[in-house]
Design a protein around this motif. Structure first.
Motif, mmCIF file in Angstrom:
data_model
loop_
_atom_site.group_PDB
_atom_site.id
_atom_site.type_symbol
_atom_site.label_atom_id
_atom_site.label_comp_id
_atom_site.label_asym_id
_atom_site.label_seq_id
_atom_site.Cartn_x
_atom_site.Cartn_y
_atom_site.Cartn_z
ATOM 1 N N LEU A 22 0.825 -1.201 0.000
ATOM 2 C CA LEU A 22 0.000 0.000 0.000
ATOM 3 C C LEU A 22 0.863 1.256 0.000
ATOM 4 N N LEU A 23 1.950 1.221 0.780
ATOM 5 C CA LEU A 23 2.868 2.365 0.801
ATOM 6 C C LEU A 23 3.520 2.555 -0.563
ATOM 7 N N ALA A 24 3.897 1.434 -1.190
ATOM 8 C CA ALA A 24 4.538 1.509 -2.497
ATOM 9 C C ALA A 24 3.590 2.075 -3.552
ATOM 10 N N ARG A 25 2.321 1.658 -3.508
ATOM 11 C CA ARG A 25 1.331 2.177 -4.465
ATOM 12 C C ARG A 25 1.192 3.685 -4.334
ATOM 13 N N TRP A 26 1.352 4.168 -3.108
ATOM 14 C CA TRP A 26 1.212 5.597 -2.835
ATOM 15 C C TRP A 26 2.457 6.368 -3.261
ATOM 16 N N LEU A 27 3.633 5.760 -3.050
ATOM 17 C CA LEU A 27 4.890 6.475 -3.259
ATOM 18 C C LEU A 27 5.521 6.275 -4.632
ATOM 19 N N VAL A 28 5.365 5.064 -5.193
ATOM 20 C CA VAL A 28 6.077 4.727 -6.425
ATOM 21 C C VAL A 28 5.264 5.139 -7.650
ATOM 22 N N LYS A 29 5.897 5.862 -8.551
ATOM 23 C CA LYS A 29 5.215 6.384 -9.735
ATOM 24 C C LYS A 29 5.883 5.864 -11.008
ATOM 25 N N ILE A 30 5.769 4.576 -11.263
ATOM 26 C CA ILE A 30 6.330 3.982 -12.471
ATOM 27 C C ILE A 30 5.304 3.046 -13.090
ATOM 28 N N ASP A 31 5.461 2.785 -14.377
ATOM 29 C CA ASP A 31 4.511 1.944 -15.090
ATOM 30 C C ASP A 31 4.787 0.458 -14.908
ATOM 31 N N TYR A 32 6.051 0.090 -14.629
ATOM 32 C CA TYR A 32 6.432 -1.313 -14.504
ATOM 33 C C TYR A 32 7.382 -1.487 -13.325
ATOM 34 N N ILE A 33 7.468 -2.722 -12.810
ATOM 35 C CA ILE A 33 8.448 -3.023 -11.768
ATOM 36 C C ILE A 33 9.590 -3.879 -12.309
ATOM 37 N N GLY A 34 9.393 -4.576 -13.416
ATOM 38 C CA GLY A 34 10.451 -5.366 -14.031
ATOM 39 C C GLY A 34 11.465 -4.458 -14.716
ATOM 40 N N ILE A 35 12.754 -4.752 -14.532
ATOM 41 C CA ILE A 35 13.802 -3.874 -15.054
ATOM 42 C C ILE A 35 13.750 -3.783 -16.582
ATOM 43 N N ALA A 36 13.623 -4.926 -17.249
ATOM 44 C CA ALA A 36 13.570 -4.915 -18.716
ATOM 45 C C ALA A 36 12.360 -4.137 -19.209
ATOM 46 N N ASN A 37 11.241 -4.299 -18.546
ATOM 47 C CA ASN A 37 10.029 -3.585 -18.935
ATOM 48 C C ASN A 37 10.215 -2.071 -18.816
ATOM 49 N N LEU A 38 10.856 -1.655 -17.722
ATOM 50 C CA LEU A 38 11.106 -0.231 -17.512
ATOM 51 C C LEU A 38 11.991 0.345 -18.613
ATOM 52 N N LEU A 39 13.031 -0.394 -18.959
ATOM 53 C CA LEU A 39 13.962 0.094 -19.977
ATOM 54 C C LEU A 39 13.312 0.177 -21.348
ATOM 55 N N LEU A 40 12.540 -0.841 -21.683
ATOM 56 C CA LEU A 40 11.910 -0.898 -22.999
ATOM 57 C C LEU A 40 10.631 -0.065 -23.076
#
Length: 396
Positions: A313-331
């Motif tokens: 729940l804290l992460a949903r509130w604080l983290v603002k990214i579309d993906y958590i997988g590293i490859a997904n984030l890069l691509l």
């Protein structure tokens, strides 16, 4: 079981130290070990101590404490072990004050390392605090995901930062911190991948390197594989583990799955490095470092993640990214579809395995994404992370 408190760290065996490395996770231990090996090739007389793990010890650093054996993740988990980390923190500060290494290289692990850097400045031990100890940081905390204001305290406390993703220097453009992209360690010339792709290989299950995360994620991976095995009775799986603590949790969980007896092998990840990469046809993986190993090997699969409900729940509130997988984030697209918390059902994961193994289009897509991923992570002309450290130690 809570780890024992630490009153002091061992004195340097050499009497003085050129470089202290602080790496709190298995992945950081491996990356830092590569840096140490390369540094010692350049200068065999270099005196290096470490709070890290077994890989740093193998590379020639004096291991003051195995920090990887007590690594935890999440707000709640850190609170449970507060007394231990406070004792380790105080012991590390006292060690630096007493032995005055020329430089400290922090490797990821920001919750501990950035607080340590701040204290070293406040106590007048670091260069930024008027002292002599240079503070270097290798592998940036994910300020692009959460706590972006950390960049200002990092610029205040650190002398230099090297990063492993090409988009990261721009994240610090509004600070005075010297930031350098040094390429990703998985594309280094001496990198030996722990995994490879083989359409006839087993299913790979990768629950992570931290005990708490494995306890939550491994049951979901086993449930997905068990569902898949109902219609694929000849299927076999291999689960890689990095430490004795993690394999103990995995073995205990496997006892709850009698239907998987003889179908799931537990194998140390280091064994893959020593021999040949473990070949796999598909993977269910946590979102950490091993997921990138798999992506760079072209193994199709999915990311699975579960954590403490409050931490999530804290992460949903604080983290603002579309993906958590590293490859997904890069691509900026899902090379590995992500199944987080309750979305990680046995049927959903079994369906992913079925598609990875039987759908040629899925494999072709993974191969195309692999090519783009490698281009993004390639080492720049300025050199490796070891070259960067060497320059700051004035070895070259």
């Amino acid at each position: 079981m809570k780890p024992a408190l630490i009153s002091e760290l061992p004195a340097p065996m050499t009497g003085s130290v050129d470089l202290l490395i602080v790496a709190g996770e298995h992945s950081g231990d491996e990356h830092a070990a590569r840096v140490v090996s390369e540094l010692r090739e350049k200068n065999p007389a270099l005196k290096i101590a470490a709070l890290g793990g077994p890989e740093l010890a193998k590379a020639g650093a004096q291991l003051l404490h195995d920090l990887t054996a007590t690594s935890v993740v999440g707000f709640v988990e850190v609170l449970k072990h507060y007394s231990f980390f406070k004792s380790l923190f105080d012991a590390t500060l006292a060690w630096v004050e007493l032995h005055q290494p020329r430089a400290i290289c922090f490797v990821d692990y920001p919750g501990f390392n950035l607080r340590l850097a701040a204290q070293l400045r406040e106590r007048g031990l670091s260069v930024k605090g008027g002292g002599t100890v240079k503070l270097l940081y290798y592998i940036s905390p994910q300020i692009w995901a959460w706590k972006p204001k950390r960049r200002f305290t990092m610029a205040r406390d650190l002398d230099a930062l090297s990063v492993i993703f090409p988009f990261e220097p721009a994240c610090y453009a509004d600070t005075a911190l010297a930031v350098e992209f040094v390429g990703h360690p998985f594309l280094a010339a001496d990198y030996v991948p722990p995994v490879s792709f083989d359409a006839a290989g087993p299913i790979l299950l990768l629950p992570g390197s931290r005990v708490q995360a494995v306890a939550r994620i491994f049951p979901r991976l086993l449930a997905g594989f068990a569902e898949y095995a109902k219609t694929n009775p000849a299927a076999r799986a291999v689960a890689l583990y990095p430490s004795a603590e993690v394999v103990a949790v995995a073995r205990e969980e496997l006892t709850r799955w009698p239907q998987l007896a003889g179908k799931v092998e537990l194998k140390p990840v280091s064994e893959s490095h020593v021999a040949t990469p473990l070949a796999a046809s598909a993977v269910l993986t946590s979102s950490g470092t091993m997921s990138l190993h798999c992506a760079l090997a072209g193994i199709p699969g999915a990311v699975v993640y579960r954590t403490n409900a409050l931490t999530y729940l804290l992460a949903r509130w604080l983290v603002k990214i579309d993906y958590i997988g590293i490859a997904n984030l890069l691509l900026k697209e899902p090379m590995y579809p992500e199944f987080i918390q309750d979305a990680a059902t046995s049927r959903a994961l079994a369906a992913q395995l079925q598609e990875c193994v039987t759908n040629p289009a899925r494999l072709a897509q993974t191969r195309e994404q692999l090519g783009r991923l490698r281009q993004l992570l390639w080492q720049p002309a300025a050199g490796t992370a070891a070259d960067w450290v060497a320059r700051h130690l004035k070895l070259c």
